[in-house]
Design an enzyme around this catalytic site. Sequence first.
Site, PDB file in Angstrom:
ATOM      1  N   SER A 186       0.786  -1.234   0.000  1.00 31.49           N
ATOM      2  CA  SER A 186       0.000   0.000   0.000  1.00 31.49           C
ATOM      3  C   SER A 186       0.819   1.286   0.000  1.00 31.49           C
ATOM      4  O   SER A 186       0.282   2.349  -0.258  1.00 31.49           O
ATOM      5  CB  SER A 186      -0.964  -0.005   1.176  1.00 31.49           C
ATOM      6  OG  SER A 186      -0.246  -0.123   2.382  1.00 31.49           O
ATOM      7  N   HIS A 214      -5.822  -4.296  -1.027  1.00 28.97           N
ATOM      8  CA  HIS A 214      -5.780  -3.220  -2.027  1.00 28.97           C
ATOM      9  C   HIS A 214      -5.905  -3.721  -3.466  1.00 28.97           C
ATOM     10  O   HIS A 214      -5.882  -2.911  -4.387  1.00 28.97           O
ATOM     11  CB  HIS A 214      -4.481  -2.414  -1.878  1.00 28.97           C
ATOM     12  CG  HIS A 214      -4.461  -1.560  -0.659  1.00 28.97           C
ATOM     13  ND1 HIS A 214      -4.991  -0.293  -0.620  1.00 28.97           N
ATOM     14  CD2 HIS A 214      -4.003  -1.809   0.589  1.00 28.97           C
ATOM     15  CE1 HIS A 214      -4.851   0.213   0.591  1.00 28.97           C
ATOM     16  NE2 HIS A 214      -4.251  -0.687   1.342  1.00 28.97           N
ATOM     17  N   LYS A 244     -12.473  -1.238   1.415  1.00 27.54           N
ATOM     18  CA  LYS A 244     -11.775  -0.388   0.435  1.00 27.54           C
ATOM     19  C   LYS A 244     -12.611  -0.325  -0.843  1.00 27.54           C
ATOM     20  O   LYS A 244     -13.579   0.435  -0.895  1.00 27.54           O
ATOM     21  CB  LYS A 244     -10.354  -0.889   0.231  1.00 27.54           C
ATOM     22  CG  LYS A 244      -9.567  -0.885   1.563  1.00 27.54           C
ATOM     23  CD  LYS A 244      -8.117  -1.143   1.398  1.00 27.54           C
ATOM     24  CE  LYS A 244      -7.406  -1.432   2.709  1.00 27.54           C
ATOM     25  NZ  LYS A 244      -7.387  -0.349   3.689  1.00 27.54           N
TER      26      LYS A 244
END
Length: 396
Positions: A186, A214, A244
Amino acid sequence: MTSKALQEFLIENLNELKGKGLYNTIEPLEGANGPVITINGKVLINLSSNNYLGLATDSRLKEAAIKAIGTYGVGAGAVRTINGTFDLHLELEEKLADFKQTEAAIAYQSGFNCNMAAISAVMDQQDAILSDELNHASIIDGCRLSKAKVITFAHSNMQDLRAKAQQAISSGKYKKIMVITDGVFSMDGDLARLPEIVNIAEELGLITYVDDAHGSGVLGDGAGTVKHFGLSDRIDFQIGTLSKAIGVVGGYVAGKRELIEWLKVRSRPFLFSTSLTPADVAASIRAIELLGKSTELNKQLWENADYLKAGLSKLGFNIGASETPITPCIIGNETLTQAFSRRLYEEGVYAKSIVFPTVPKGTGRVRNMPTAAHTKKMVDEALAVYEKVGKEFGII
Ligand code: PMP
């Protein structure tokens, strides 16, 4: 009366953090976490959320959440194994398994919680875990909680991984050995070298664990990094978060039926913490349905990311080696990075600075997270601010 020792500890340590400039003040948003946010009455282009597909404010998810509240109420009322499992939770888990192309899935209350739960449910003091040195904090804590021997390998360094795995095997000390990595890192936006990791794991008999917080919704047409590399049936644990790209909150493990069955009877947050709320579950189900039907949001995300990256590079910024929408602007010096981020803020762009100890000394950066919800006009406005502030600081 408060303990004197505690009070002394707190004051000393808080002062130390403040003195070193490491004290993080929190600025509350006055409204939704969309592509534009408001802080202290100031309207800012938001380049710092993980809301990759803009789903956190999507009307279809809001409707699903409201409907679920009407039917089920606001709280689950119990842990999953007492009577906090609704038909909705099972529907979500089926959808997650389909989404990840695995036999089954289990949902947790957060991605953090999920790593704490899953690692410690299968690994113990007789085992070893090979962990990439840049893995997320929740992986590090999950490994610690398991009491397994943790052996870190240099970031994405396959020679180091192989050597340390062989060493662990030949020591004869461990019953099971796991290799664990983020799918997307990330801070730099680079991808784990999953095809090589899987080859090493298969050759040496290692358990494979990929946290794709992610990558899900972002890579592999949305299905994630594992699908991107075509490795869906070759990874034991696929971890994801619902917080996310999915836009809600929660975490999950997708994998083989027996693994999920074991986690449902042995992982502690599943057994001892109240389950996800009906609204969270219903909104997540809706998000996964949307991702299954269309890759439109995913395409928009990449279009915006490519546009931002090209714009920043053209201006002369160092955007590192990102392979994903995560776009660092590497400034270097910590104080300069923080000042740069503050100036962006004053000029209407919210892009957080990330400095040591989160990233190595001298590699301070402002991290940009474009989303599908940004318009081209917003990205252009952000680039104009970058140009102005970059010149002001003599960076470009
Ligand atoms: N794993 C990784 C790789 C992450 O980046 C994050 C979020 N920062 C988490 C786990 C935790 O996920 P959540 O926010 O859902 O707890």
